[in-house]
Design a protein around this motif. Sequence first.
Motif, PDB file in Angstrom:
ATOM      1  N   ASP A 379       0.828  -1.218   0.000  1.00 33.23           N
ATOM      2  CA  ASP A 379       0.000   0.000   0.000  1.00 33.23           C
ATOM      3  C   ASP A 379       0.855   1.257   0.000  1.00 33.23           C
ATOM      4  O   ASP A 379       0.396   2.330  -0.389  1.00 33.23           O
ATOM      5  CB  ASP A 379      -0.915   0.027   1.224  1.00 33.23           C
ATOM      6  N   ASP A 380       2.092   1.120   0.450  1.00 29.36           N
ATOM      7  CA  ASP A 380       3.012   2.263   0.503  1.00 29.36           C
ATOM      8  C   ASP A 380       3.749   2.384  -0.831  1.00 29.36           C
ATOM      9  O   ASP A 380       4.902   1.974  -0.969  1.00 29.36           O
ATOM     10  CB  ASP A 380       3.997   2.091   1.654  1.00 29.36           C
ATOM     11  N   ASP A 381       3.066   2.910  -1.828  1.00 28.42           N
ATOM     12  CA  ASP A 381       3.651   3.140  -3.155  1.00 28.42           C
ATOM     13  C   ASP A 381       4.221   1.862  -3.768  1.00 28.42           C
ATOM     14  O   ASP A 381       5.296   1.854  -4.350  1.00 28.42           O
ATOM     15  CB  ASP A 381       4.741   4.222  -3.069  1.00 28.42           C
ATOM     16  N   PHE A 382       3.482   0.752  -3.578  1.00 23.52           N
ATOM     17  CA  PHE A 382       3.835  -0.536  -4.188  1.00 23.52           C
ATOM     18  C   PHE A 382       5.286  -0.922  -3.857  1.00 23.52           C
ATOM     19  O   PHE A 382       6.067  -1.254  -4.742  1.00 23.52           O
ATOM     20  CB  PHE A 382       3.612  -0.487  -5.702  1.00 23.52           C
ATOM     21  N   ASN A 383       5.590  -0.886  -2.567  1.00 21.46           N
ATOM     22  CA  ASN A 383       6.964  -1.143  -2.134  1.00 21.46           C
ATOM     23  C   ASN A 383       7.251  -2.646  -2.179  1.00 21.46           C
ATOM     24  O   ASN A 383       7.119  -3.363  -1.179  1.00 21.46           O
ATOM     25  CB  ASN A 383       7.217  -0.587  -0.737  1.00 21.46           C
ATOM     26  N   ALA A 384       7.654  -3.100  -3.333  1.00 23.05           N
ATOM     27  CA  ALA A 384       7.861  -4.527  -3.569  1.00 23.05           C
ATOM     28  C   ALA A 384       8.990  -5.092  -2.722  1.00 23.05           C
ATOM     29  O   ALA A 384       8.954  -6.264  -2.327  1.00 23.05           O
ATOM     30  CB  ALA A 384       8.132  -4.778  -5.049  1.00 23.05           C
ATOM     31  N   GLN A 385      10.014  -4.291  -2.429  1.00 22.10           N
ATOM     32  CA  GLN A 385      11.132  -4.788  -1.621  1.00 22.10           C
ATOM     33  C   GLN A 385      10.683  -5.143  -0.206  1.00 22.10           C
ATOM     34  O   GLN A 385      11.056  -6.198   0.326  1.00 22.10           O
ATOM     35  CB  GLN A 385      12.258  -3.750  -1.586  1.00 22.10           C
ATOM     36  N   ASN A 386       9.868  -4.297   0.394  1.00 27.05           N
ATOM     37  CA  ASN A 386       9.345  -4.614   1.719  1.00 27.05           C
ATOM     38  C   ASN A 386       8.309  -5.735   1.630  1.00 27.05           C
ATOM     39  O   ASN A 386       8.198  -6.560   2.542  1.00 27.05           O
ATOM     40  CB  ASN A 386       8.721  -3.377   2.356  1.00 27.05           C
ATOM     41  N   GLY A 387       7.565  -5.759   0.532  1.00 27.32           N
ATOM     42  CA  GLY A 387       6.571  -6.811   0.343  1.00 27.32           C
ATOM     43  C   GLY A 387       7.196  -8.183   0.239  1.00 27.32           C
ATOM     44  O   GLY A 387       6.719  -9.151   0.844  1.00 27.32           O
ATOM     45  N   ILE A 388       8.288  -8.295  -0.506  1.00 30.75           N
ATOM     46  CA  ILE A 388       8.930  -9.602  -0.672  1.00 30.75           C
ATOM     47  C   ILE A 388       9.626 -10.016   0.625  1.00 30.75           C
ATOM     48  O   ILE A 388       9.766 -11.223   0.905  1.00 30.75           O
ATOM     49  CB  ILE A 388       9.913  -9.605  -1.864  1.00 30.75           C
ATOM     50  N   ALA A 389      10.027  -9.055   1.446  1.00 32.68           N
ATOM     51  CA  ALA A 389      10.616  -9.391   2.748  1.00 32.68           C
ATOM     52  C   ALA A 389       9.586 -10.111   3.618  1.00 32.68           C
ATOM     53  O   ALA A 389       9.929 -11.045   4.362  1.00 32.68           O
ATOM     54  CB  ALA A 389      11.106  -8.129   3.449  1.00 32.68           C
ATOM     55  N   VAL A 390       8.335  -9.701   3.520  1.00 27.81           N
ATOM     56  CA  VAL A 390       7.261 -10.386   4.253  1.00 27.81           C
ATOM     57  C   VAL A 390       7.069 -11.798   3.706  1.00 27.81           C
ATOM     58  O   VAL A 390       6.823 -12.745   4.459  1.00 27.81           O
ATOM     59  CB  VAL A 390       5.943  -9.590   4.170  1.00 27.81           C
ATOM     60  N   VAL A 391       7.200 -11.942   2.388  1.00 30.33           N
ATOM     61  CA  VAL A 391       7.087 -13.275   1.779  1.00 30.33           C
ATOM     62  C   VAL A 391       8.151 -14.213   2.346  1.00 30.33           C
ATOM     63  O   VAL A 391       7.877 -15.386   2.627  1.00 30.33           O
ATOM     64  CB  VAL A 391       7.196 -13.182   0.239  1.00 30.33           C
ATOM     65  N   TYR A 392       9.365 -13.710   2.536  1.00 29.15           N
ATOM     66  CA  TYR A 392      10.431 -14.547   3.101  1.00 29.15           C
ATOM     67  C   TYR A 392      10.091 -14.977   4.533  1.00 29.15           C
ATOM     68  O   TYR A 392      10.438 -16.088   4.955  1.00 29.15           O
ATOM     69  CB  TYR A 392      11.768 -13.820   3.073  1.00 29.15           C
ATOM     70  N   GLU A 393       9.406 -14.113   5.275  1.00 30.74           N
ATOM     71  CA  GLU A 393       8.948 -14.500   6.611  1.00 30.74           C
ATOM     72  C   GLU A 393       7.896 -15.599   6.512  1.00 30.74           C
ATOM     73  O   GLU A 393       7.873 -16.542   7.318  1.00 30.74           O
ATOM     74  CB  GLU A 393       8.380 -13.283   7.347  1.00 30.74           C
ATOM     75  N   LEU A 394       7.035 -15.488   5.515  1.00 26.68           N
ATOM     76  CA  LEU A 394       6.026 -16.525   5.295  1.00 26.68           C
ATOM     77  C   LEU A 394       6.665 -17.856   4.916  1.00 26.68           C
ATOM     78  O   LEU A 394       6.173 -18.919   5.295  1.00 26.68           O
ATOM     79  CB  LEU A 394       5.057 -16.083   4.190  1.00 26.68           C
ATOM     80  N   VAL A 395       7.743 -17.784   4.153  1.00 24.95           N
ATOM     81  CA  VAL A 395       8.474 -19.000   3.787  1.00 24.95           C
ATOM     82  C   VAL A 395       8.889 -19.757   5.051  1.00 24.95           C
ATOM     83  O   VAL A 395       8.740 -20.991   5.136  1.00 24.95           O
ATOM     84  CB  VAL A 395       9.705 -18.650   2.923  1.00 24.95           C
ATOM     85  N   LYS A 396       9.399 -19.020   6.031  1.00 25.93           N
ATOM     86  CA  LYS A 396       9.800 -19.657   7.293  1.00 25.93           C
ATOM     87  C   LYS A 396       8.605 -20.324   7.971  1.00 25.93           C
ATOM     88  O   LYS A 396       8.710 -21.450   8.478  1.00 25.93           O
ATOM     89  CB  LYS A 396      10.413 -18.617   8.234  1.00 25.93           C
ATOM     90  N   GLU A 397       7.467 -19.613   7.996  1.00 26.20           N
ATOM     91  CA  GLU A 397       6.280 -20.156   8.651  1.00 26.20           C
ATOM     92  C   GLU A 397       5.784 -21.421   7.954  1.00 26.20           C
ATOM     93  O   GLU A 397       5.385 -22.396   8.609  1.00 26.20           O
ATOM     94  CB  GLU A 397       5.168 -19.103   8.681  1.00 26.20           C
ATOM     95  N   LEU A 398       5.797 -21.415   6.623  1.00 21.67           N
ATOM     96  CA  LEU A 398       5.375 -22.601   5.878  1.00 21.67           C
ATOM     97  C   LEU A 398       6.288 -23.782   6.160  1.00 21.67           C
ATOM     98  O   LEU A 398       5.826 -24.915   6.356  1.00 21.67           O
ATOM     99  CB  LEU A 398       5.348 -22.306   4.372  1.00 21.67           C
ATOM    100  N   ASN A 399       7.585 -23.528   6.187  1.00 15.79           N
ATOM    101  CA  ASN A 399       8.539 -24.608   6.438  1.00 15.79           C
ATOM    102  C   ASN A 399       8.389 -25.185   7.852  1.00 15.79           C
ATOM    103  O   ASN A 399       8.507 -26.393   8.061  1.00 15.79           O
ATOM    104  CB  ASN A 399       9.969 -24.111   6.223  1.00 15.79           C
ATOM    105  N   ILE A 400       8.132 -24.305   8.817  1.00 17.16           N
ATOM    106  CA  ILE A 400       7.951 -24.762  10.202  1.00 17.16           C
ATOM    107  C   ILE A 400       6.730 -25.664  10.311  1.00 17.16           C
ATOM    108  O   ILE A 400       6.780 -26.746  10.923  1.00 17.16           O
ATOM    109  CB  ILE A 400       7.827 -23.555  11.162  1.00 17.16           C
ATOM    110  N   TYR A 401       5.623 -25.230   9.682  1.00 16.63           N
ATOM    111  CA  TYR A 401       4.408 -26.057   9.775  1.00 16.63           C
ATOM    112  C   TYR A 401       4.579 -27.370   9.017  1.00 16.63           C
ATOM    113  O   TYR A 401       4.147 -28.424   9.491  1.00 16.63           O
ATOM    114  CB  TYR A 401       3.185 -25.299   9.246  1.00 16.63           C
ATOM    115  N   ALA A 402       5.203 -27.306   7.836  1.00 18.64           N
ATOM    116  CA  ALA A 402       5.371 -28.522   7.033  1.00 18.64           C
ATOM    117  C   ALA A 402       6.231 -29.560   7.744  1.00 18.64           C
ATOM    118  O   ALA A 402       6.099 -30.765   7.496  1.00 18.64           O
ATOM    119  CB  ALA A 402       5.985 -28.172   5.679  1.00 18.64           C
TER     120      ALA A 402
END
Length: 485
Positions: A379-402
Motif C-alpha cells: 500500500d506504501d507506493d507498491f513497495n515490492a522490496q518490503n513486500g517480498i521481505a514479508v514473503v520470506y517471513e512466510l516462507v519460514k512459517e510454511l517450512n515450520i508447519y510442514a
Amino acid sequence: MRVKTGNGKSLSGGFYMIQLYNTLTKKKEEFVPMQPGKVRMYVCGPTVYNYIHIGNARSAIAFDTVRRYLEYKGYQVKYVSNFTDVDDKIIKASQEMGLTVSEVTEKFIKAFYEDTDSLNVKRADLNPRVMDNMDDIIAFVQTLVDKGYAYESGGDVYYRARKFRKYGLLSGQSVNDLEQGASARLSAEDQAKKADPLDFAVWKAAKPGEIAWDSPFGRGRPGWHIECSVMSTKYLGDTIDIHGGGQDLEFPHHENEIAQSEAKTGHKFANYWMHNGFVTIGEEDEKMSKSLGNFVTVHDLLEKVDPQIIRFFMATTQYRRPIRYSSANLQDAKANLERIQTAADNISYRLKQAEQGELDATVQKEFQDHKAHFEEAMDDDFNAQNGIAVVYELVKELNIYAAKDQVNTATLQYLLDGFEKIVSVFGIEIKQAGILDEQIEAKIKERNAARKNKDFALSDRIRDELKEQGIILEDTPQGTRWKRD
C-alpha cells in the motif's frame, strides 16, 4: 491499524487507500479512482522496431505488478498500452531490413508478446496501434489547430507549447530553461519552421519514399507524442486514473501528452502519473538503452535464464528505484525464488499424506498477520522490496508447519492457497508437483525396502539411477520425497 479482510476491503465495504507517488505533484497521495472499485490505466508501450531490451521489460513488469496488486485489492482494472508502429526508427529499420514498415512492426509485435508472455506479464485489455487510429489522430490535430493551440508550417503542424500555461509542471522545469534547451537542439530548418523553439510537431510532412497518410495539412504522418493522447482519450476517456511509463518519458513525451490532451478536451488528462526507474549496467550504473548500445535483449536473455528468474529479479524492486543488471543479481534472484518454490513444495508434499482436520486457528492468525504486513508494504507506493521481505517471513512459517509431525489438510491447503495468492502479485507462479510417476514410486518403495534390509549398495544404486534421470531424492522425517533437477 485498520482491520483488513481477505478481499482488500474494509469491514464497512470500502476499498483501502493505497499511497502512491504522483510525479505531477512530487509527493505521495492517497489513490482515489474516479469510479469506486474501478481503475482506468494507460501505460506507454514500445516502439516496435527491434526486440525489447530488459529496460523495456522493466517497465512492462513494473506496471504489471502494480496492476496485479490493484486487482489483488479488489479493483477492476482496465489496462491499455499502445504499440508505436509509425516512427523514424521503424522507417529506418524497414529500409535496413528490406521490409515494409508493416512487416517490421508485425515481426516485433509478435516478438514482444512472446517475450512478455514468457515473463508472465498479463496482456493489456487493449494494445492499440497508431496505424489503426489514423483518422482519430488527424481529427485530434485538426481540433488543436481550430482552437489555436497548433499551427501549420511547411507541411508540418506544430503545437504552441507556451500557450499551455502548465507546460513544464510534470517534469518540474521552467519554460525559460526548456526554451534554452530546445534552442540548442534546433536545426536551422526546424528553427525556420517553428514560431517558438519550444513548439513540437504533432504532424510531420511526408518525405520521399516514407509511409504517409493524406490529411487536411498535407500528406504526412503523426508526431510521436500525439498518438498516446489520442489512444488514451479514445479508449479510456478524457480523464484517466493512472498514466505510467519509464522515467525517460517524463519529458518531453508525457509533458507534451498533457499539453495536447488538456488543450483539446478541456479536462485534466490523468490524475496520477507513475514512472519506473531505469535498469542500469556496469560499474558506473549506466542507464541501459538502445541508443547507448549497452542493452541486453529479453529475446537473448531468455535463451540462458529461466523467465521466472528474470521476472522475480525485476518485480521485487520498488518500481521507482533503479535496478542494477548483473549475473550476480540474477543468481541471487534464482536462489530466493527457489526458497519460495521449496516452501510451497514442502506444503504440497505433506498434503499427499496428511489427515483431515480443522483449520489451525493459531496458524491462521499468524498467516493473517503476515498478510496484513504484506499489504501495508505494498500500500506504501507498491513497495515490492518490503513486500517480498514479508514473503520470506512466510516462507519460514510454511517450512515450520510442514516439518511438524502432526499436520492436517485444511491448514496445509489454507497456507498454500494464501501463499500462492500473495506471490502471484509479483507474477510468480508456484509450480505444482504432478502425480508421482508409478515407475518412480515403485523405485522409491524398492529403495525403502533395501534400506530397511540394510542393503545400502542397492539403495545407493537406485538413488544414482534416479539421479541420472533427473530425479533427486530427499530423505525427511516424514518420508522420502523427490523433485526434478
